[in-house]
Design a protein around this motif. Structure first.
Motif, PDB file in Angstrom:
ATOM      1  N   GLU A   1      -7.058   7.867  -4.663  1.00 39.75           N
ATOM      2  CA  GLU A   1      -5.746   6.917  -4.379  1.00 39.75           C
ATOM      3  C   GLU A   1      -4.504   7.425  -3.994  1.00 39.75           C
ATOM      4  O   GLU A   1      -3.557   6.925  -3.899  1.00 39.75           O
ATOM      5  CB  GLU A   1      -5.795   6.173  -5.579  1.00 39.75           C
ATOM      6  N   GLU A   2      -4.544   8.920  -3.826  1.00 40.70           N
ATOM      7  CA  GLU A   2      -3.104   9.501  -3.425  1.00 40.70           C
ATOM      8  C   GLU A   2      -3.120   9.135  -1.833  1.00 40.70           C
ATOM      9  O   GLU A   2      -3.774   8.900  -1.035  1.00 40.70           O
ATOM     10  CB  GLU A   2      -3.501  11.050  -3.589  1.00 40.70           C
ATOM     11  N   VAL A   3      -1.807   8.925  -1.753  1.00 38.43           N
ATOM     12  CA  VAL A   3      -1.288   8.357  -0.211  1.00 38.43           C
ATOM     13  C   VAL A   3      -0.574   9.482   0.455  1.00 38.43           C
ATOM     14  O   VAL A   3       0.356  10.033  -0.059  1.00 38.43           O
ATOM     15  CB  VAL A   3      -0.314   7.170  -0.364  1.00 38.43           C
TER      16      VAL A   3
ATOM     17  N   ILE B   1       1.008  -1.076   0.078  1.00 31.63           N
ATOM     18  CA  ILE B   1      -0.088  -0.120   0.008  1.00 31.63           C
ATOM     19  C   ILE B   1       0.859   1.391   0.026  1.00 31.63           C
ATOM     20  O   ILE B   1       0.499   2.252  -0.717  1.00 31.63           O
ATOM     21  CB  ILE B   1      -0.940   0.044   1.143  1.00 31.63           C
ATOM     22  N   ASN B   2       1.836   1.219   0.874  1.00 29.02           N
ATOM     23  CA  ASN B   2       2.808   2.248   0.947  1.00 29.02           C
ATOM     24  C   ASN B   2       4.244   1.936   1.208  1.00 29.02           C
ATOM     25  O   ASN B   2       4.498   1.234   2.283  1.00 29.02           O
ATOM     26  CB  ASN B   2       2.422   3.369   2.157  1.00 29.02           C
TER      27      ASN B   2
ATOM     28  N   VAL C   1      -5.159   6.300   2.571  1.00 29.20           N
ATOM     29  CA  VAL C   1      -5.209   6.324   1.042  1.00 29.20           C
ATOM     30  C   VAL C   1      -6.468   6.944   0.793  1.00 29.20           C
ATOM     31  O   VAL C   1      -7.678   6.917   1.290  1.00 29.20           O
ATOM     32  CB  VAL C   1      -5.521   4.855   0.931  1.00 29.20           C
ATOM     33  N   CYS C   2      -6.136   8.119   0.208  1.00 27.63           N
ATOM     34  CA  CYS C   2      -7.377   8.996  -0.060  1.00 27.63           C
ATOM     35  C   CYS C   2      -8.444   8.433  -1.044  1.00 27.63           C
ATOM     36  O   CYS C   2      -7.940   7.374  -1.797  1.00 27.63           O
ATOM     37  CB  CYS C   2      -6.834  10.413  -0.604  1.00 27.63           C
TER      38      CYS C   2
ATOM     39  N   THR D   1      -0.706   5.641   7.604  1.00 28.89           N
ATOM     40  CA  THR D   1      -0.846   5.955   6.089  1.00 28.89           C
ATOM     41  C   THR D   1      -2.607   6.324   5.874  1.00 28.89           C
ATOM     42  O   THR D   1      -3.362   5.452   6.413  1.00 28.89           O
ATOM     43  CB  THR D   1      -0.296   4.708   5.365  1.00 28.89           C
TER      44      THR D   1
END
Length: 202
Positions: free
Chosen positions: A57-59, A43-44, A53-54, A51
């Motif tokens: 999809e921006e982290v 994921i990151n 995850v918007c 973390t």
């Protein structure tokens, strides 16, 4: 959006509680930076908790930066609008987060470093910093009391309660409620709020 990380991390829990207070719906994936390192890394790749995850999809990483962004999304903000109140709230948050950091340093030194390699002068220094952080926090809350009501919660008050609960869990007996009665009483009341109950640290 999805919050990634375990609520036994004060930084993850701080974000979870705050998102509830802001009325922002989110999913939660309780991945560990230790036991589920590879899954977290998918994921990151930095494997940093929390973390977020918007929806696009921006982290995002770092609890303070995540909450700075989250404050722009809801009908309310947890950051006070008036400059002096904001400055005071930022001081509370800074002291509380310093307390979390020093707690983690002590735990890592004791539990992750071999006993023969532990450095007592370093532990003494960090324990002094821990005591200083919560001592200053107690003085601030004595001067300007906090209110444990959902509508009154701010970034500083959330961080205060999360930090105290975290330190009491990981370092029982290190800091006494008798020396920190304002923090202890506020945290006890805050932990009864639905936002805190929705993000249990254990």
């Amino acid at each position: 959006m999805q919050l990634i990380g375990m609520f036994d991390s004060p930084y993850v829990r701080r974000v979870g509680v705050s998102l509830h207070l802001l009325g922002l719906p989110f999913g939660h994936q309780p991945l560990s930076v230790f036991s589920t390192f590879e899954a977290f890394g998918r994921i990151n790749p930095v494997v940093k908790a929390p973390t977020l995850v918007c929806d696009g999809e921006e982290v995002l990483m770092d609890s303070t930066l995540i909450l700075q962004w989250a404050d722009t999304l809801g009908a309310r903000r947890l950051a006070p609008a008036e400059p002096a109140a904001l400055r005071h709230d930022m001081r509370l948050a800074g002291l509380a987060l310093a307390g979390c950091e020093k707690t983690m340093q002590i735990v890592y030194e004791r539990n992750l470093r071999p006993a023969e390699k532990q450095h007592q002068p370093w532990l003494d220094r960090v324990q002094g910093q821990l005591a200083a952080a919560f001592g200053a926090l107690e003085a601030e809350i004595t001067r300007v009391p906090l209110v444990a009501e959902a509508a009154a919660m701010t970034h500083g008050s959330v961080a205060t309660a999360v930090a105290w609960s975290f330190t009491q869990l990981l370092l029982p007996g290190q800091l006494g409620a008798e020396q920190h009665p304002q923090i202890a009483a506020f945290t006890q009341a805050a932990e009864r709020l639905p936002a805190f109950q929705a993000c249990p640290q254990t």
